[in-house]
Scaffold this motif. Structure first.
Motif, mmCIF file in Angstrom:
data_model
loop_
_atom_site.group_PDB
_atom_site.id
_atom_site.type_symbol
_atom_site.label_atom_id
_atom_site.label_comp_id
_atom_site.label_asym_id
_atom_site.label_seq_id
_atom_site.Cartn_x
_atom_site.Cartn_y
_atom_site.Cartn_z
ATOM 1 N N THR A 1 0.830 -1.207 0.000
ATOM 2 C CA THR A 1 0.000 0.000 0.000
ATOM 3 C C THR A 1 0.868 1.262 0.000
ATOM 4 N N PHE A 2 1.951 1.224 0.775
ATOM 5 C CA PHE A 2 2.885 2.350 0.777
ATOM 6 C C PHE A 2 3.488 2.571 -0.614
ATOM 7 N N ASP A 3 3.780 1.492 -1.319
ATOM 8 C CA ASP A 3 4.308 1.588 -2.683
ATOM 9 C C ASP A 3 3.366 2.399 -3.562
ATOM 10 N N LEU A 4 2.089 2.047 -3.537
ATOM 11 C CA LEU A 4 1.102 2.760 -4.361
ATOM 12 C C LEU A 4 0.988 4.226 -3.950
ATOM 13 N N LEU A 5 0.887 4.477 -2.648
ATOM 14 C CA LEU A 5 0.692 5.855 -2.183
ATOM 15 C C LEU A 5 1.916 6.721 -2.459
ATOM 16 N N PHE A 6 3.101 6.136 -2.311
ATOM 17 C CA PHE A 6 4.323 6.920 -2.526
ATOM 18 C C PHE A 6 4.489 7.293 -3.999
ATOM 19 N N VAL A 7 4.258 6.337 -4.894
ATOM 20 C CA VAL A 7 4.351 6.630 -6.322
ATOM 21 C C VAL A 7 3.275 7.637 -6.734
ATOM 22 N N THR A 8 2.075 7.506 -6.163
ATOM 23 C CA THR A 8 0.997 8.460 -6.460
ATOM 24 C C THR A 8 1.369 9.862 -6.001
ATOM 25 N N LEU A 9 1.962 9.939 -4.808
ATOM 26 C CA LEU A 9 2.379 11.243 -4.296
ATOM 27 C C LEU A 9 3.439 11.878 -5.190
ATOM 28 N N LEU A 10 4.416 11.094 -5.603
ATOM 29 C CA LEU A 10 5.444 11.640 -6.499
ATOM 30 C C LEU A 10 4.848 12.090 -7.826
ATOM 31 N N TRP A 11 3.893 11.327 -8.337
ATOM 32 C CA TRP A 11 3.277 11.701 -9.619
ATOM 33 C C TRP A 11 2.474 12.996 -9.480
ATOM 34 N N ILE A 12 1.758 13.156 -8.358
ATOM 35 C CA ILE A 12 0.984 14.386 -8.145
ATOM 36 C C ILE A 12 1.923 15.587 -8.017
ATOM 37 N N ILE A 13 3.035 15.382 -7.322
ATOM 38 C CA ILE A 13 4.019 16.472 -7.224
ATOM 39 C C ILE A 13 4.557 16.834 -8.606
ATOM 40 N N GLU A 14 4.814 15.834 -9.416
ATOM 41 C CA GLU A 14 5.301 16.080 -10.784
ATOM 42 C C GLU A 14 4.266 16.838 -11.605
ATOM 43 N N LEU A 15 2.992 16.480 -11.446
ATOM 44 C CA LEU A 15 1.937 17.196 -12.167
ATOM 45 C C LEU A 15 1.871 18.657 -11.745
ATOM 46 N N ASN A 16 2.023 18.896 -10.463
ATOM 47 C CA ASN A 16 1.912 20.258 -9.952
ATOM 48 C C ASN A 16 3.126 21.110 -10.337
ATOM 49 N N VAL A 17 4.281 20.467 -10.447
ATOM 50 C CA VAL A 17 5.493 21.209 -10.777
ATOM 51 C C VAL A 17 5.496 21.635 -12.241
ATOM 52 N N ASN A 18 4.992 20.779 -13.107
ATOM 53 C CA ASN A 18 5.066 21.043 -14.556
ATOM 54 C C ASN A 18 3.844 21.780 -15.090
ATOM 55 N N GLY A 19 3.447 22.899 -14.449
ATOM 56 C CA GLY A 19 2.415 23.756 -15.025
ATOM 57 C C GLY A 19 1.035 23.584 -14.468
ATOM 58 N N GLY A 20 0.870 22.997 -13.283
ATOM 59 C CA GLY A 20 -0.459 22.842 -12.696
ATOM 60 C C GLY A 20 -1.018 21.449 -12.915
ATOM 61 N N ILE A 21 -1.824 20.994 -11.929
ATOM 62 C CA ILE A 21 -2.318 19.619 -11.970
ATOM 63 C C ILE A 21 -3.279 19.415 -13.132
ATOM 64 N N GLU A 22 -4.220 20.338 -13.328
ATOM 65 C CA GLU A 22 -5.252 20.137 -14.357
ATOM 66 C C GLU A 22 -4.647 20.091 -15.759
ATOM 67 N N ASN A 23 -3.807 21.058 -16.075
ATOM 68 C CA ASN A 23 -3.231 21.101 -17.423
ATOM 69 C C ASN A 23 -2.310 19.905 -17.676
ATOM 70 N N THR A 24 -1.455 19.594 -16.705
ATOM 71 C CA THR A 24 -0.522 18.480 -16.888
ATOM 72 C C THR A 24 -1.248 17.141 -16.885
ATOM 73 N N LEU A 25 -2.314 17.033 -16.085
ATOM 74 C CA LEU A 25 -3.088 15.791 -16.055
ATOM 75 C C LEU A 25 -3.753 15.526 -17.399
ATOM 76 N N GLU A 26 -4.291 16.588 -17.997
ATOM 77 C CA GLU A 26 -4.892 16.419 -19.323
ATOM 78 C C GLU A 26 -3.837 16.052 -20.355
ATOM 79 N N LYS A 27 -2.667 16.632 -20.223
ATOM 80 C CA LYS A 27 -1.602 16.355 -21.184
ATOM 81 C C LYS A 27 -1.086 14.919 -21.063
#
Length: 228
Positions: free
Chosen positions: A60-86
């Motif tokens: 479970t920690f594996d899933l949550l940690f990778v999810t957290l890193l991915w969300i941080i990456e989305l937020n760093v590269n121009g905002g969550i909504e825009n990067t998520l759509e991309k």
């Protein structure tokens, strides 16, 4: 001959060890045997061992940690909504991190289903998830352009790879051997309790009776002597 043959020494050693084990079984208190059996049966009734529960928590920690890193990456590269759509709607294998997140979801579902729900005692499920994860990440690192996108191009693949192999190590060297050892202990304790039930209890001092000693009567001399 000064030395016994090797086979005779092995036979003597095996005989001594067997006698020692029998003495250990005889010396075990039946109350202690029942307490051990109840403790092992209590673990079985819990449905899942402590070490297996720890493994599921790590998955479970594996899933949550990778999810957290991915969300941080989305937020760093121009905002969550825009990067998520991309990355999701306009998915590109060579530049998206979305597939690494899906890989973590795949590991979580397979491992929790196999080792928490079905309670498998085999390594094939963890071997499948680790092989798929390793092959996919190696191919993505070689073919994609993640390294040109900053630190997350290194962090997410490396973290996913390490976590997958830690899960494999933990299951193969901790979970399965420890559960097998506990099962063997339960069988040994049950066998010892059955032997203890067949062996009669030790005799106490009150079970021995020795009659009181009687005084010896003097023997009469019946020897006849000739008359002079």
């Amino acid at each position: 001959m000064n030395h016994l043959p090797e086979n005779m020494e092995n036979a003597l050693t095996g005989s001594q060890s067997s006698h020692a084990s029998l003495r250990d079984i005889h010396s075990i208190n039946p109350t202690q045997l029942m307490a051990r059996i109840e403790s092992y049966e209590g673990r079985e009734k819990k449905g899942i061992s402590d070490v297996r529960r720890t493994f599921c928590l790590f998955v479970t920690f594996d899933l949550l940690f990778v999810t957290l890193l991915w969300i941080i990456e989305l937020n760093v590269n121009g905002g969550i909504e825009n990067t998520l759509e991309k990355e999701v709607v306009q998915y590109d294998y060579y530049s998206s991190y979305f597939d690494i997140f899906l890989l973590a979801v795949f590991r979580f579902k397979v491992l929790i289903l196999a080792y928490a729900v079905c309670r498998l005692r085999h390594w094939w499920a963890i071997a499948l998830t680790t092989a798929v994860t390793s092959a996919f990440l190696l191919a993505k690192v070689i073919l994609s352009k993640l390294f040109s996108q900053g630190a997350f191009g290194y962090v997410l693949p490396i973290i996913s790879f390490i976590l997958a192999w830690i899960e494999t190590w933990f299951l193969d060297f901790k979970v399965l051997p420890q559960e097998a050892e506990e099962e063997n202990r339960l069988l040994i304790v049950q066998d010892a309790s059955e032997r203890e039930a067949l062996i009669p209890g030790g005799l106490s001092d009150g079970q021995f009776y020795s009659p009181p000693e009687s005084e010896a009567e003097p023997q009469q001399d019946t020897t006849s002597y000739p008359l002079e």
